[in-house]
Design a protein around this motif. Structure first.
Motif, PDB file in Angstrom:
ATOM      1  N   UNK A  67       9.597   3.959  -3.498  1.00  0.00           N
ATOM      2  CA  UNK A  67       8.458   3.137  -3.877  1.00  0.00           C
ATOM      3  C   UNK A  67       8.888   1.841  -4.549  1.00  0.00           C
ATOM      4  N   UNK A  68       9.895   1.933  -5.453  1.00  0.00           N
ATOM      5  CA  UNK A  68      10.396   0.731  -6.118  1.00  0.00           C
ATOM      6  C   UNK A  68      11.034  -0.216  -5.100  1.00  0.00           C
ATOM      7  N   UNK A  69      11.723   0.378  -4.117  1.00  0.00           N
ATOM      8  CA  UNK A  69      12.359  -0.444  -3.082  1.00  0.00           C
ATOM      9  C   UNK A  69      11.305  -1.211  -2.289  1.00  0.00           C
ATOM     10  N   UNK A  70      10.240  -0.518  -1.892  1.00  0.00           N
ATOM     11  CA  UNK A  70       9.189  -1.181  -1.129  1.00  0.00           C
ATOM     12  C   UNK A  70       8.464  -2.229  -1.976  1.00  0.00           C
ATOM     13  N   UNK A  71       8.266  -1.915  -3.261  1.00  0.00           N
ATOM     14  CA  UNK A  71       7.609  -2.891  -4.131  1.00  0.00           C
ATOM     15  C   UNK A  71       8.495  -4.123  -4.319  1.00  0.00           C
TER      16      UNK A  71
ATOM     17  N   UNK B  30       0.813  -1.217   0.000  1.00  0.00           N
ATOM     18  CA  UNK B  30       0.000   0.000   0.000  1.00  0.00           C
ATOM     19  C   UNK B  30       0.843   1.261   0.000  1.00  0.00           C
ATOM     20  N   UNK B  31       1.875   1.278   0.843  1.00  0.00           N
ATOM     21  CA  UNK B  31       2.751   2.457   0.905  1.00  0.00           C
ATOM     22  C   UNK B  31       3.536   2.624  -0.392  1.00  0.00           C
ATOM     23  N   UNK B  32       3.975   1.505  -0.979  1.00  0.00           N
ATOM     24  CA  UNK B  32       4.722   1.566  -2.245  1.00  0.00           C
ATOM     25  C   UNK B  32       3.895   2.233  -3.336  1.00  0.00           C
ATOM     26  N   UNK B  33       2.614   1.882  -3.438  1.00  0.00           N
ATOM     27  CA  UNK B  33       1.746   2.482  -4.455  1.00  0.00           C
ATOM     28  C   UNK B  33       1.597   3.986  -4.231  1.00  0.00           C
ATOM     29  N   UNK B  34       1.454   4.379  -2.974  1.00  0.00           N
ATOM     30  CA  UNK B  34       1.340   5.810  -2.663  1.00  0.00           C
ATOM     31  C   UNK B  34       2.613   6.553  -3.083  1.00  0.00           C
ATOM     32  N   UNK B  35       3.782   5.984  -2.756  1.00  0.00           N
ATOM     33  CA  UNK B  35       5.046   6.635  -3.085  1.00  0.00           C
ATOM     34  C   UNK B  35       5.267   6.703  -4.594  1.00  0.00           C
ATOM     35  N   UNK B  36       4.955   5.635  -5.307  1.00  0.00           N
ATOM     36  CA  UNK B  36       5.156   5.610  -6.759  1.00  0.00           C
ATOM     37  C   UNK B  36       4.261   6.637  -7.446  1.00  0.00           C
TER      38      UNK B  36
END
Length: 337
Positions: free
Chosen positions: A170-174, A149-155
Motif C-alpha cells: 500500500x505504501x509503495x502504491x501511495x 484507490x487500491x493503495x487505500x484498500x491495501x493500507x
C-alpha cells in the motif's frame, strides 16, 4: 499452551475453550491479486502516456509501475507461504515470510529510483520537446486514481490484519501516486514555461522521494525479522490485565513480546502461592489466557508457573523485558505477602 498443561491431573481434565484455540490467520491473497491487477492496468496506461508525450517523467512513472507489478507478485507468494499451517519442520508456521516480501519490495523501490534518476540525468543533459501533453496527462491521472484507490484498500487491510506485506504494498502504491502527482506538475510546468529541463528535474526529485520510502520499508522488515517487540499501546493492554490480576498472592514478571506478521506472541512468568496445587495454578493460567485472548485475538501466550516465595523464581528473569508494575517495583525481590 501453558507450562502447567502437561501436569494437569487425569482425574479433572480441563477441555480447551474456543478462545484459547490457535489463532487462525486470515487469507489475504485476494488483496495481492488486486494489487497485481492494478499494476497491469497502470503499466498499460502510463506506458501509453509516455509514448504519446515522450516525457521522461512519465517514463519514470511507468517504470515504477513495472516495479509495482513485480512487488505485487512477490507479495502474493509471501502471503501464500505465510498462511500455510505449521508442520514438523516449521513448528511455528511461516508468518515471517511477510517480512521477506517487504524487504524485497523495499529493494525493488530502490531499483525503480535508480532507473528514474539515471533517466532524468540523461534527459537533463539532452532535453527534448514534449508532444500530446493533454492526452498524456489525462491518461496518467486515470492511472493515479486507480493506484490511489487500491493503495487505500491495501493500507486499511494491512492495518486491520497487521500485515506488513499489505502495508508495504500500500505504501509503495501511495508512493506511486505521489510520484505521478509530481510528474504531472512537472509536465504541466514544462508546457506553461517552455523550459524542457524542468521535466527531468521533477523526475529526479521523485526518484529521491522514492528512495526515502524504500529505506522505511526495509527498516520495518528488518525489525520484524529481528523479533521486534509489540507496539507500546499493545503492551499497555497486556500490562493492564496483568496489573489488575496482581493482588499480593499472585504477581508477574519477565514479560516479553514479539510479532510475526499477523501473529503476536508473549511470554510471562506467573508467580502463585507456594501451597497451590498444580490444578489451581493451571486453572488460574487458563483464566488469564482467556482474558488476554479476548483483548487480543491473535495473541499467543506462553506462561511459566513459579512459586511466589521461592528465591529461585527471581533468578531467571530475562535481561530485557517489559515493565509490568510501577518504577518502584523490583521484579527480582519476592513480595511481602
Amino acid at each position: 499452551m501453558t507450562s502447567a498443561d502437561s501436569s494437569t491431573s487425569p482425574e479433572s481434565p480441563t477441555p480447551p475453550s474456543p478462545s484459547r484455540s490457535t489463532p487462525q490467520r486470515v487469507d489475504l491473497t485476494k488483496f495481492a491479486w488486486l494489487s497485481i491487477a492494478a499494476a497491469i492496468v497502470t503499466i498499460t496506461l502510463k506506458a501509453g502516456a509516455w509514448v504519446m508525450t515522450g516525457s521522461v517523467g512519465l517514463l519514470s512513472d511507468a517504470a515504477e509501475s513495472v516495479v509495482n507489478l513485480v512487488a505485487a507478485v512477490v507479495a502474493l507468494i509471501a502471503l501464500r507461504v505465510a498462511i500455510r499451517p505449521a508442520t514438523e519442520r516449521f513448528l511455528y508456521g511461516r508468518a515471517k515470510a511477510e517480512y521477506f516480501s517487504a524487504a524485497v519490495e523495499g529493494v525493488m523501490i530502490f531499483v525503480a529510483a535508480a532507473v528514474i534518476l539515471v533517466t532524468a540525468v540523461e534527459r537533463f543533459l539532452n532535453p527534448q520537446p514534449l508532444e500530446n501533453v493533454g492526452w498524456g496527462l489525462a491518461i496518467s491521472v486515470i492511472a493515479s486514481l486507480v493506484n490511489g484507490g487500491v493503495a487505500l484498500v491495501l493500507l486499511r487491510a494491512g492495518k486491520k490484519h497487521n500485515s506488513i506485506t499489505l502495508r508495504a504494498d500500500g505504501k509503495h502504491l501511495m508512493t506511486d501516486v505521489v510520484t505521478s502527482a509530481g510528474v504531472l506538475i512537472g509536465v504541466a510546468a514544462v508546457v506553461l514555461t517552455g523550459w524542457e529541463r524542468l521535466d527531468p528535474i521533477v523526475a529526479f526529485a521523485v526518484g529521491v522521494n522514492i528512495i526515502v520510502t524504500g529505506i522505511g520499508l526495509i527498516s520495518e522488515s528488518v525489525s520484524g525479522l529481528l523479533d521486534k517487540a509489540l507496539p507500546d499501546e499493545e503492551h499497555e493492554v497486556i500490562t493492564e490485565i496483568l496489573r489488575r490480576r496482581t493482588d499480593g498472592t499472585v504477581t508477574f514478571h519477565g514479560l516479553q513480546t514479539r510479532e510475526a506478521g499477523q501473529e503476536k506472541y508473549m511470554n510471562v512468568h506467573v508467580l502463585v502461592p507456594d501451597e497451590w496445587t498444580v490444578k489451581q495454578g493451571h486453572d488460574y493460567i487458563e483464566g488469564l489466557e482467556d482474558e488476554l485472548a479476548a483483548a487480543m485475538p491473535m495473541l499467543r501466550v506462553l506462561t511459566h508457573l513459579e512459586p511466589i516465595s521461592d528465591p529461585a523464581s527471581y533468578e531467571d528473569i530475562p535481561e530485557a523485558h517489559v515493565p509490568i508494575h510501577g518504577d518502584d517495583h523490583d521484579p527480582t525481590v519476592p513480595p511481602q505477602v
